[in-house]
Design an enzyme around this catalytic site. Structure first.
Site: not given
Ligand SMILES: *Cc1c(COP(=O)(O)O)cnc(C)c1O
Length: 406
Positions: A147, A232, A261
């Site tokens: 994700f 990520d 985040k």
């Molecule tokens: C939430 C998330 C994203 C995307 O972040 P947004 O601020 O919602 O665009 C990307 N990678 C990971 C691992 C995430 O948990």
């Protein structure tokens, strides 16, 4: 307000959303009106322990005083310039974030998906300018069940049909391999590979923690193959797992780390690509940008977030309370829990499907004053603010036990 009048307020607000809000979410039927620390309160005055923490956007809890104070002070001085001009908060933010994450350079953006997109662009540019991949031939290797966000490029390399179907055509240049499988990764990487992009722990997939040695293996393999390791850490980073970054559980330094985040302190969206000068240095004026990226308010809040993490207190709390979480969940195995994965204050809990779907368990927990989110099937995810107390955490585990065993 009398109790019945307040009870109507909640149902009315939920019904009022239906005709005017796109139905891209299926929220729990709770209408939050205020929050402080690890607790939220709904429009009817009921209190809930927030065991989701905005998918880790609220690592420091709701309205942490130092973060709210930093935002207030900045609101009274300067909020936006665009990057057409310099402003007095950006250098300090970049310096401290680079120092915290042990890297050289920072590319500030807003949302997580933008950080991922930016990481992809930087990796491709690096592949052409530095590695010498022929134009338009760069590939990026990603993991199944990833994700990374919701843009068309990102959902194009998702393996979740719900996220993909109906949104093509997609950006080419991505190869998907199984997660936690170094042999498959080795096979997919070749001379066109710009980067391997993975989550050090797969959050949305159900808090999947790879085997010990996997991240070090990815580091070794990418170094040998002459491609970048892009981690990520948008959900796993900034204290969640008991370290500043989740990759630190192994002796691993990626070339590029994506943050988001919690970097915005639960106040404003703040994301960043951090990495070495060799990599981020490939960008020249005009090649990439964002109107809001690195704005003064974001930089002020982001700096305050970095200051909190510099103390090490939150990482320590996540590690210590992580033990409470793990032990509490271990005691529930065989009593409604069929398995779980946990690191720091982050857990994916597989509930016996006979007891209900993850959604149903989440609704029952909500009625008992604990907010969580299901992921797939009968898995629920626990990710309380790192400010949660041991007593609050034990209380939530007790509620989970009650919901699963009564
Ligand atoms: C939430 C998330 C994203 C995307 O972040 P947004 O601020 O919602 O665009 C990307 N990678 C990971 C691992 C995430 O948990």
């Amino acid at each position: 307000m009398t109790a019945p009048a307040r009870a109507r307020a909640s149902q009315e607000l939920i019904r009022a959303e239906e005709p005017v809000l796109a139905h891209n979410y299926h929220p729990l039927p709770v209408v939050v009106a205020r929050a402080e620390g690890a607790w939220v309160e709904d429009v009817e005055g009921r209190r809930y322990l927030d065991m989701l923490a905005g998918y880790s956007a609220l690592n420091f809890g709701h309205r942490h005083p130092a973060l709210v104070d930093a935002a207030h002070r900045q609101l009274d001085r300067l909020t936006l310039t665009s990057r057409a001009f310099h402003h007095d908060r950006l250098a300090g933010f970049a310096e401290r974030l680079a120092a915290l994450t042990g890297t050289d350079m920072v590319l500030p953006m807003n949302t997580g998906a933008e950080a991922v997109e930016s990481g992809i662009k930087v990796a491709r540019k690096w592949a052409y300018d530095v590695k010498g991949v022929p134009a338009d031939h760069a590939t990026i290797v990603v993991a199944a069940d990833n994700f990374h966000g919701r843009t068309t490029t990102i959902v194009g390399f998702s393996t979740d049909e719900t996220a993909r179907a109906g949104f093509g055509p997609f950006t080419p240049g991505f190869r998907v391999v199984p997660y936690n499988d170094l042999a498959a990764l080795e096979e997919a990487v070749d001379e066109t590979t710009a980067a391997v992009l993975i989550e050090p722990i797969q959050g949305e997939a159900g808090v999947l923690i790879p085997d010990d040695g996997y991240l070090a293996g990815v580091r070794e393999l990418t170094r040998r193959a002459g491609c970048l390791f892009v981690a990520d850490e948008i959900q796993s980073g900034l204290g969640r797992t008991g370290r500043t970054l989740a990759v630190e559980h192994e002796p691993v330094v990626p070339d590029v780390v994506l943050l988001g985040k919690a970097l915005g302190g639960g106040i404003v969206p703040v994301s960043a690509v951090v990495g070495s000068r060799e990599v981020l240095g490939v960008l020249r004026p005009g090649e990439h940008g964002s109107t809001f990226g690195g704005n003064p308010l974001a930089a002020a809040v982001g700096t305050a977030v970095v200051e909190l993490l510099e103390t090490g207190e939150f990482q320590r709390r996540a590690a210590e309370l992580g033990t409470v979480l793990r032990e509490g969940l271990a005691a529930l195995v065989g009593r409604g829990v069929v398995g779980f994965r946990a690191r720091g204050l982050w857990a994916g809990v597989d509930v016996d499907p006979a007891l209900g779907s993850g959604r149903e368990i989440s609704e029952r927990l909500m009625r008992e004053g604990v907010l969580v989110k299901d992921t797939h099937g009968s898995t629920i995810r626990l990710a309380p603010p790192l400010t949660v107390t041991g007593e609050e955490l034990r209380g939530a585990l007790g509620t989970l036990e009650k919901v699963l065993t009564s």
